[in-house]
Design a protein around this motif. Structure first.
Motif: not given
Length: 276
Positions: A233-242
């Motif tokens: 979740v942290k990895m994908e959130g840093e990419k800007g994904f919902s």
């Protein structure tokens, strides 16, 4: 393999049906965009060169999930019944062991249609979206990495057998059928160099979806799932994904885990098993 024009037509029809019904259809566009050329999995009904009805079937080993739609102005004409009949015939040819019809929980038209089908409610599935409620920890003792080796593939198969109720033949078939999904990344969870779990991650249109999340049963309850989920979740959130995932309603343990990591339910789908 579906053409760009077919995919565009499906998306247009989906938007019309969802707006009219104030609901969300589960059409699995990551799978639609990666169809095999030699399998009959999608069924279309056109009138005057306009897509009026569509039904997609999605195979997971010997289980098939079916979801479809008909334009609001063309309902009660037997269009969906015809599409479903074709899909069920194909499922029988492929010796599907379980056939599930998928419908949004809030769809009244689906409920009315299903009254005439020999089927029973099998499960309810929640769609959940991550809402940032606190900072997520990033445990360095656990690793989430791409699945790349034969040992990784074998571990994924055994996790599907032990955690999702597939037999080994079905798990191997499912692994083969989904290996070429362009939008998906297969991830392996490791602790101290040992494979302990896996998940599949799909990135598309600004959204990241987590699927097939599993930890070996003997290792559950040790915080591994929470740590792995937090890391992704942290990895994908840093990419800007919902960030989204799905969980079966009766899986209370998984539901609590996801809620504790900041996921909240926003929609649900009902699955009806066809009695054939």
């Amino acid at each position: 393999m579906l053409t760009k024009e077919e995919l565009k037509n499906i998306k247009t029809l989906q938007e019309i049906c969802e707006k009219e019904g104030k609901l969300q259809l589960k059409l699995n566009f990551n799978m639609l965009e990666s169809r095999s050329e030699n399998r009959k999995e999608d069924f279309f009904h056109y009138e005057d060169d306009k897509l009026i009805g569509f039904l997609g079937s999605y195979y997971f080993g010997n289980k098939v999930e079916i979801c479809g739609m008909v334009h609001p102005d063309y309902r009660r004409r037997g269009i969906f019944s015809k599409l479903l009949e074709e899909a069920l015939e194909e499922a029988k040819k492929r010796e599907a062991r379980t056939i599930l019809l998928n419908a949004p929980s809030e769809s009244q038209s689906a409920k009315e249609f299903l009254k005439n089908i020999p089927c029973t409610l099998s499960m309810v599935e929640y769609q959940m979206k991550w809402e940032k409620v606190s900072e997520l920890s990033d445990d360095q003792t656990l690793t989430v990495r791409p699945s790349i080796s034969g040992d990784d593939s074998e571990a994924e198969i055994q996790l599907d057998v032990q955690c999702f109720g597939l037999n080994e033949k079905e798990a191997r078939q499912y692994r083969l059928e989904t290996k070429d999904l362009d939008t998906d990344a297969r991830l392996i969870i490791e602790v101290d160099g040992k494979i302990v779990g896996k998940m599949r991650l799909s990135e598309m249109n600004g959204e990241a979806w987590i699927f097939g999340f599993a930890v070996f049963p003997e290792l559950q309850g040790k915080g591994i799932g929470r740590k792995a989920l937090s890391k992704v979740v942290k990895m994908e959130g840093e990419k800007g994904f919902s960030i989204f995932l799905e969980v079966e309603a009766k899986n209370a343990h998984a539901l609590r885990l996801y809620e504790s990591c900041g996921f909240r339910s926003y929609h649900s789908q009902e699955y009806y098993e066809v009695n054939v």
